[in-house]
Design a protein around this motif. Structure first.
Motif: not given
Length: 200
Positions: A127-131, A116-121, A56-67
């Motif tokens: 902290p800069n990551v991609q899908l 390659d969509y960017p996210g933040q952890v 829920s956190r990694y596929f949610g908050e990281v990409f600004d799509r919170p569970f």
């Protein structure tokens, strides 16, 4: 072309590992899925609860799509470790159903975003990551816990495997006693051999 292939490949592997985790609970009593089976308290239902939080956190908050549901947080000291076991007030159904809702949310994120969509952890040193990074990380985490679940389930009833169709056939106690004795004999022989080499 390779990006789509990589995303589908990783996503399909993640789906298989999720199902393997849940299969480990099938046919077990309420007590057996909850009780601590290691010194640190690792238990089957707790693994499911933990993976719900993880995904829920990694596929949610990281990409600004919170569970959309509230879950324990590992950055809150008061709740640290609460995701690794089920309280008496949490039901098996509740925890499994939540995990499946997390899958749906994660799957929607994975489907909607390019690899390659960017996210933040923010809790990672870089902290800069991609899908892609997150797919690999969550697949690794889920696979790791699926192996834990495999060992825990083997402790309970000697069944192993990643799914019902691949389950290792059960053998009787005499088979396993002979098998373990053979491994024990080899381990002792290897120690003796290494001692002989060290003294020569």
């Amino acid at each position: 072309m390779i990006d789509g292939f990589a995303k589908d490949y990783l996503h399909n592997d993640l789906r298989e590992m999720r199902e393997a985790i849940l299969w480990k609970l099938e046919g077990l009593s309420e007590y057996d899925i909850r009780r601590p089976l290691t010194t640190t308290g690792t238990n089957l239902l707790g693994l499911v609860k933990h993976l719900s939080l993880c995904e829920s956190r990694y596929f949610g908050e990281v990409f600004d799509r919170p569970f959309p549901e509230s879950l324990p947080r590992w950055d809150n000291a008061a709740e640290r470790g609460a995701d690794m076991w089920a309280t008496e007030h949490e039901t098996r159904k509740e925890i499994i159903d939540r995990y499946r809702r997390v899958w749906e949310h994660s799957d929607a994120t994975i489907t909607a975003l390019p690899i390659d969509y960017p996210g933040q952890v923010p809790w990672w040193p870089r902290p800069n990551v991609q899908l892609f990074n997150i797919l690999v990380h969550v697949l690794t985490e889920t696979s790791r816990h699926a192996r834990h679940a495999d060992i825990l389930r083997e402790q309970l009833d000697n069944s192993t495997g990643t799914a019902a169709k691949y389950a290792t056939p059960r053998h009787d106690a005499a088979f396993w006693e002979a098998h373990r004795a053979n491994i024990e004999r080899a381990a002792k022989a290897a120690v003796k051999k290494s001692q002989q080499l060290a003294s020569s």
